[in-house]
Design a protein around this motif. Structure first.
Motif, PDB file in Angstrom:
ATOM      1  N   UNK A  64       0.836  -1.209   0.000  1.00 22.50           N
ATOM      2  CA  UNK A  64       0.000   0.000   0.000  1.00 22.50           C
ATOM      3  C   UNK A  64       0.866   1.253   0.000  1.00 22.50           C
ATOM      4  N   UNK A  65       1.959   1.227   0.761  1.00 27.05           N
ATOM      5  CA  UNK A  65       2.858   2.372   0.794  1.00 27.05           C
ATOM      6  C   UNK A  65       3.529   2.612  -0.549  1.00 27.05           C
ATOM      7  N   UNK A  66       3.988   1.548  -1.194  1.00 30.58           N
ATOM      8  CA  UNK A  66       4.624   1.686  -2.501  1.00 30.58           C
ATOM      9  C   UNK A  66       3.634   2.184  -3.546  1.00 30.58           C
ATOM     10  N   UNK A  67       2.398   1.681  -3.490  1.00 27.02           N
ATOM     11  CA  UNK A  67       1.372   2.137  -4.431  1.00 27.02           C
ATOM     12  C   UNK A  67       1.113   3.629  -4.277  1.00 27.02           C
ATOM     13  N   UNK A  68       0.992   4.074  -3.036  1.00 25.30           N
ATOM     14  CA  UNK A  68       0.768   5.499  -2.783  1.00 25.30           C
ATOM     15  C   UNK A  68       1.960   6.337  -3.229  1.00 25.30           C
ATOM     16  N   UNK A  69       3.170   5.811  -3.023  1.00 27.32           N
ATOM     17  CA  UNK A  69       4.384   6.526  -3.412  1.00 27.32           C
ATOM     18  C   UNK A  69       4.406   6.790  -4.915  1.00 27.32           C
ATOM     19  N   UNK A  70       4.140   5.769  -5.701  1.00 27.94           N
ATOM     20  CA  UNK A  70       4.154   5.934  -7.158  1.00 27.94           C
ATOM     21  C   UNK A  70       2.962   6.748  -7.646  1.00 27.94           C
ATOM     22  N   UNK A  71       1.820   6.602  -6.971  1.00 35.48           N
ATOM     23  CA  UNK A  71       0.625   7.336  -7.392  1.00 35.48           C
ATOM     24  C   UNK A  71       0.791   8.846  -7.155  1.00 35.48           C
ATOM     25  N   UNK A  72       1.409   9.209  -6.046  1.00 36.45           N
ATOM     26  CA  UNK A  72       1.582  10.633  -5.729  1.00 36.45           C
ATOM     27  C   UNK A  72       2.685  11.264  -6.576  1.00 36.45           C
ATOM     28  N   UNK A  73       3.752  10.539  -6.805  1.00 36.29           N
ATOM     29  CA  UNK A  73       4.846  11.059  -7.626  1.00 36.29           C
ATOM     30  C   UNK A  73       5.616  12.167  -6.932  1.00 36.29           C
ATOM     31  N   UNK A  74       6.156  13.080  -7.719  1.00 39.46           N
ATOM     32  CA  UNK A  74       7.044  14.137  -7.212  1.00 39.46           C
ATOM     33  C   UNK A  74       6.254  15.257  -6.560  1.00 39.46           C
ATOM     34  N   UNK A  75       5.832  15.035  -5.353  1.00 36.58           N
ATOM     35  CA  UNK A  75       5.102  16.025  -4.563  1.00 36.58           C
ATOM     36  C   UNK A  75       5.517  15.891  -3.112  1.00 36.58           C
ATOM     37  N   UNK A  76       5.391  16.984  -2.380  1.00 36.49           N
ATOM     38  CA  UNK A  76       5.741  16.937  -0.961  1.00 36.49           C
ATOM     39  C   UNK A  76       4.749  16.101  -0.149  1.00 36.49           C
ATOM     40  N   UNK A  77       3.618  15.767  -0.745  1.00 39.11           N
ATOM     41  CA  UNK A  77       2.674  14.898  -0.059  1.00 39.11           C
ATOM     42  C   UNK A  77       3.244  13.496   0.164  1.00 39.11           C
ATOM     43  N   UNK A  78       4.303  13.160  -0.572  1.00 42.94           N
ATOM     44  CA  UNK A  78       4.908  11.843  -0.373  1.00 42.94           C
ATOM     45  C   UNK A  78       5.559  11.718   1.003  1.00 42.94           C
ATOM     46  N   UNK A  79       5.720  12.831   1.710  1.00 43.89           N
ATOM     47  CA  UNK A  79       6.263  12.738   3.071  1.00 43.89           C
ATOM     48  C   UNK A  79       5.313  11.966   3.986  1.00 43.89           C
ATOM     49  N   UNK A  80       4.012  12.027   3.673  1.00 44.46           N
ATOM     50  CA  UNK A  80       3.062  11.210   4.435  1.00 44.46           C
ATOM     51  C   UNK A  80       3.354   9.724   4.198  1.00 44.46           C
ATOM     52  N   UNK A  81       3.758   9.383   2.974  1.00 45.77           N
ATOM     53  CA  UNK A  81       4.138   8.008   2.663  1.00 45.77           C
ATOM     54  C   UNK A  81       5.408   7.632   3.429  1.00 45.77           C
ATOM     55  N   UNK A  82       6.338   8.594   3.584  1.00 45.48           N
ATOM     56  CA  UNK A  82       7.564   8.337   4.343  1.00 45.48           C
ATOM     57  C   UNK A  82       7.233   7.951   5.785  1.00 45.48           C
ATOM     58  N   UNK A  83       6.269   8.654   6.379  1.00 43.19           N
ATOM     59  CA  UNK A  83       5.839   8.317   7.738  1.00 43.19           C
ATOM     60  C   UNK A  83       5.251   6.903   7.764  1.00 43.19           C
ATOM     61  N   UNK A  84       4.418   6.618   6.770  1.00 45.31           N
ATOM     62  CA  UNK A  84       3.800   5.294   6.679  1.00 45.31           C
ATOM     63  C   UNK A  84       4.847   4.197   6.530  1.00 45.31           C
ATOM     64  N   UNK A  85       5.847   4.433   5.691  1.00 44.08           N
ATOM     65  CA  UNK A  85       6.877   3.429   5.477  1.00 44.08           C
ATOM     66  C   UNK A  85       7.735   3.237   6.726  1.00 44.08           C
ATOM     67  N   UNK A  86       7.901   4.294   7.522  1.00 42.45           N
ATOM     68  CA  UNK A  86       8.572   4.139   8.808  1.00 42.45           C
ATOM     69  C   UNK A  86       7.793   3.221   9.726  1.00 42.45           C
ATOM     70  N   UNK A  87       6.466   3.377   9.719  1.00 43.70           N
ATOM     71  CA  UNK A  87       5.602   2.489  10.501  1.00 43.70           C
ATOM     72  C   UNK A  87       5.705   1.053   9.994  1.00 43.70           C
ATOM     73  N   UNK A  88       5.701   0.879   8.666  1.00 42.65           N
ATOM     74  CA  UNK A  88       5.793  -0.466   8.087  1.00 42.65           C
ATOM     75  C   UNK A  88       7.120  -1.132   8.444  1.00 42.65           C
ATOM     76  N   UNK A  89       8.198  -0.349   8.453  1.00 43.84           N
ATOM     77  CA  UNK A  89       9.488  -0.896   8.838  1.00 43.84           C
ATOM     78  C   UNK A  89       9.488  -1.390  10.270  1.00 43.84           C
TER      79      UNK A  89
END
Length: 353
Positions: free
Chosen positions: A57-82
């Motif tokens: 889900x995190x990877x899907x959101x990362x590619x869907x959002x693309x080059x935007x600062x909103x991907x920082x929310x994905x960074x938080x999510x991926x930290x949780x997944x780790x």
């Protein structure tokens, strides 16, 4: 250095045959009678599938959002997944998942090295020693590798920069958790470079593959500034998650020192550990490590059985009059901060006096 990996972790490090007291043997008997030490591979297959879905889900959101600062929310999510994936390498290292040693090791290497850039071989060795000597000032490596001190006699061994951190450790301990994942990764690099692992080439290859894939994707999809910020946010969030999981487990509980061991196995594990009061959310966020007392008594126990063992252990400790420490989530962190501040207070007074 003595090599220890998941292939040599005993199925039940707390069994009477391992030299534990007859007092613990009675609790162990009650636990075994209910089959609570039996492995639950289907449960862990479901957990592994869930973790894969969370990462997907995190990877899907990362590619869907693309080059935007909103991907920082994905960074938080991926930290949780780790952090969630770390529970898998933890339980694999304790052989709580599967009977197959190879399968347990594979799960550990994938989740530690490939997903998180840490060293599974180093961690198993380190963590087994912690379980054998929890909260021992000289023998517990979780105490030895910290800048923070747990007894004032440790202060003399700290450098000038470390002493500043120690004097304010009640606050700085939590702030510095942002570096926890980075520190584990640096430890992996040093351990591999010194060839202190059974599989240095395999572990190094997995970590290098992870770095190439992770950084390659981040810098390919995002702008350079976004990519750098993404990596920093993900690392910091996962480091804080790691630290917040492990901080309440032992800090502020009974410390041990010296060569002589005056406590039985049961007392050693119960008196040095703190539980966080369970709930479905707490159990999920802490991966069962909120049942720290039971985990230390039965490290090879499947995560799903810990709630029932908690009931048995509570009752048994009450029978023997052994203090059993369990508090709410916020109270646990307050106790840790209060303890660290209490240790450091005389040192601050001495420096400013």
């Amino acid at each position: 250095m003595q090599y220890v990996d998941s292939a040599t972790v005993p199925r039940d490090a707390a069994s009477p045959e391992a030299g534990q007291s007859a007092t613990f043997a009675e609790l162990s008997r009650r636990v075994r009678e209910e089959g609570l030490l039996d492995l639950c591979p289907r449960y862990y297959l479901a957990k592994l599938a869930l973790n894969t879905a969370l990462l997907g889900a995190g990877l899907t959101a990362f590619f869907a959002l693309g080059a935007t600062w909103w991907t920082l929310a994905v960074a938080v999510w991926m930290g949780f997944c780790g952090g969630q994936s770390a529970f898998m390498w933890h339980d694999a290292g304790h052989k709580a998942m599967f009977r197959s040693k190879r399968l347990a090791t594979a799960v550990g290497l994938v989740h530690a090295n490939l997903i998180n850039g840490a060293s599974f071989g180093w961690w198993v060795n380190h963590h087994n020693r912690h379980h054998s000597h929890p909260n021992h000032l000289d023998r517990d490596p979780d105490i030895g590798r910290r800048t923070a001190i747990f007894d004032r006699k440790q202060y003399a061994a700290r450098t000038r920069r470390q002493r500043f951190i120690v004097r304010h450790q009640g606050v700085l301990f939590f702030l510095l958790l942002v570096c926890e994942l980075f520190k584990m990764q640096m430890t992996a690099y040093r351990t591999i470079a010194r060839r202190e692992l059974r599989r240095p080439v395999l572990e190094a290859s997995l970590i290098a593959s992870r770095a190439a894939l992770y950084l390659g994707l981040v810098f390919w999809v995002l702008t350079p500034w976004q990519a750098v910020t993404f990596v920093l946010v993900q690392q910091a969030c996962q480091g804080v998650y790691f630290g917040m999981i492990f901080a309440p487990n032992h800090k502020g509980m009974e410390l041990r020192d010296g060569e002589a061991e005056s406590l039985s196995w049961l007392e050693r594990q119960v008196l040095t550990s703190r539980n966080i009061r369970p709930s479905p959310l707490v159990d999920f966020l802490y991966g069962g490590l909120n049942y720290q007392i039971e985990h230390h008594l039965f490290p090879a126990m499947p995560q799903k059985n810990l709630p029932r063992v908690r009931e048995l252990t509570l009752a048994y400790c009450a029978e023997l009059g052994i203090p059993y420490r369990e508090v709410g989530l916020l109270r646990s962190y307050a106790e840790v901060a209060s303890f660290l501040n209490e240790v450091a207070a005389p040192l601050r007074a001495r420096e400013t006096g």
